[in-house]
Write an enzyme that holds these catalytic residues in place. Structure first.
Site, PDB file in Angstrom:
ATOM      1  CE  LYS A  34      13.050  48.978  53.796  1.00  0.00           C
ATOM      2  NZ  LYS A  34      14.360  48.766  54.174  1.00  0.00           N
TER       3      LYS A  34
ATOM      4  CG  PHE B  15      11.020  49.744  50.461  1.00  0.00           C
ATOM      5  CD1 PHE B  15      10.702  50.989  51.347  1.00  0.00           C
ATOM      6  CD2 PHE B  15      12.494  50.012  49.772  1.00  0.00           C
ATOM      7  CE1 PHE B  15      11.743  51.731  51.771  1.00  0.00           C
ATOM      8  CE2 PHE B  15      12.971  51.389  49.622  1.00  0.00           C
ATOM      9  CZ  PHE B  15      12.678  51.603  50.940  1.00  0.00           C
TER      10      PHE B  15
ATOM     11  CE  LYS C  43      19.398  50.441  43.722  1.00  0.00           C
ATOM     12  NZ  LYS C  43      20.421  51.268  43.682  1.00  0.00           N
ATOM     13  CG  ASP C  44      15.940  49.803  51.007  1.00  0.00           C
ATOM     14  OD1 ASP C  44      16.542  50.523  50.442  1.00  0.00           O
ATOM     15  OD2 ASP C  44      16.621  49.804  51.885  1.00  0.00           O
ATOM     16  NE  ARG C  45      18.623  40.032  54.201  1.00  0.00           N
ATOM     17  CZ  ARG C  45      18.970  39.253  55.220  1.00  0.00           C
ATOM     18  NH1 ARG C  45      19.604  39.777  56.125  1.00  0.00           N
ATOM     19  NH2 ARG C  45      18.274  37.651  54.861  1.00  0.00           N
TER      20      ARG C  45
END
Length: 365
Positions: free
Chosen positions: A29, A35, A98-100
């Site tokens: 990231k 990502f 979900k990822d930030r």
């Protein structure tokens, strides 16, 4: 690790890897575009419908939208969607967090009965915040785990290992999978969520109907009882359950028995316990081992004695389906793979690499 050891040295948050050691380090990231996550929900349309402004296909009380977001976490977006749609926060559904620090594509459902004629206008408002990639109507609210899984495209940078060593490790991952640990972020910084878990009153969880399954709420979607405190307690309870699973899995990885079921496991595949009232659903050798490991953490184990939480099982092996990779001109490694719900990309990659999450500014071990 026992609770006595945890008190002196901190909770264990780095567990054994399948090959005994990682091949080297890598940066994750560096930018959000490194990502990418695309949620797979086969029941809904995948591609952008250019006719969204003219109307939304399907029937039902829920307007479902696939949004692309960068720099926003799932719960923040859900809250903003509730405000834009004029509904309660509880009336916004999604399949998973979900990822930030990523570019993610996922579905949200908005409860809007009898408001189909206003869908295009609302989509226009939402599009000013996040690109709307697809839309449809559904008779059901989206709930956790409704999706088939997530497709990942991840770029790793500053890899310290030789390419042939990395290639060999990836081939091994493709064949055998990786230990299906819960990631350390679930346990809070330094295991803070576990520290708080040992002070939970299990009776408070029972008043909510177990681990967050009771959804009593008042106006505005607020939950009955302790509200925010209740949700925090559920978080800590989940952390305790996950940590005990990791400890059992770590034991199996250390002895090389994590890929095949032991006598007494209630499933044909290798699984570990999500602890509940009565402990584990395993018997025989598997059940005895699990009880012995959990008994080393009596304060966490005691949380489950009166919660009425049914014991469950979780696979010990995480499989990166369709795993492929390529080396880019700048030396970065790009990986593509699919994971089922409840499996984590960083966990799989951590079986090979010591990852530095650049978006957080510190090592995630």
């Amino acid at each position: 690790m026992s609770e006595a050891e945890a008190g002196a040295a901190g909770w264990r948050l780095d567990w054994p890897v399948s090959a005994g050691a990682r091949v080297g380090s890598a940066q994750l990231k560096t930018v959000p575009e490194d990502f990418r996550v695309c949620e797979v929900l086969e029941a809904f349309p995948e591609h952008t419908d250019q006719s969204l402004v003219a109307g939304v296909a399907g029937e039902g009380e829920h307007l479902c939208l696939r949004l692309e977001k960068t720099g926003d976490n799932t719960e923040f977006v859900a809250g903003e969607l509730a405000t834009l749609a004029g509904c309660r926060s509880f009336d916004v559904g999604f399949c998973g967090l979900k990822d930030r620090h990523a570019v993610t594509s996922q579905w949200f459902s908005l409860y809007r009965p009898g408001m189909m004629e206003d869908d295009a206008a609302l989509i226009g408002q939402i599009s000013a915040r996040w690109p709307v990639k697809s839309a449809c109507r559904s008779v059901r609210k989206l709930r956790r785990g409704d999706h088939q899984g997530n497709q990942f495209t991840i770029r790793l940078r500053q890899i310290s290992a030789d390419r042939d060593v990395v290639e060999s490790a990836l081939e091994r991952l493709k064949i055998q999978g990786a230990p299906n640990y819960f990631g350390p972020q679930r346990f809070g910084f330094g295991g803070a969520n576990l520290d708080r878990a040992v002070h939970i009153d299990p009776a408070a969880l029972n008043r909510r109907g177990g681990q967050g399954k009771g959804r009593g709420r008042g106006r505005g979607g607020s939950r009955s009882g302790g509200g925010r405190d209740d949700r925090k307690n559920v978080l800590y309870f989940s952390a305790a359950r996950s940590w005990l699973f990791n400890e059992v899995l770590a034991s199996r990885v250390a002895e090389g028995s994590w890929q095949a079921p032991l006598p007494g496991e209630p499933t044909e595949a290798a699984t570990g316990p999500l602890w509940g009232d009565g402990g584990t659903s395993a018997s025989g050798e598997a059940g005895q081992r699990e009880h012995e490991i959990v008994a080393q953490s009596p304060k966490l184990a005691s949380l489950f004695m009166t919660t009425r939480m049914k014991p469950e099982r979780r696979p010990l092996v995480a499989v990166a389906e369709g795993l492929s990779w390529s080396w880019l001109d700048d030396g970065a490694l790009e990986l593509d793979f699919f994971l089922k719900p409840g499996q984590y990309a960083t966990t799989i990659l951590s079986d090979i690499f010591e990852l530095e999450d650049v978006s957080l500014g510190h090592h995630k071990k």
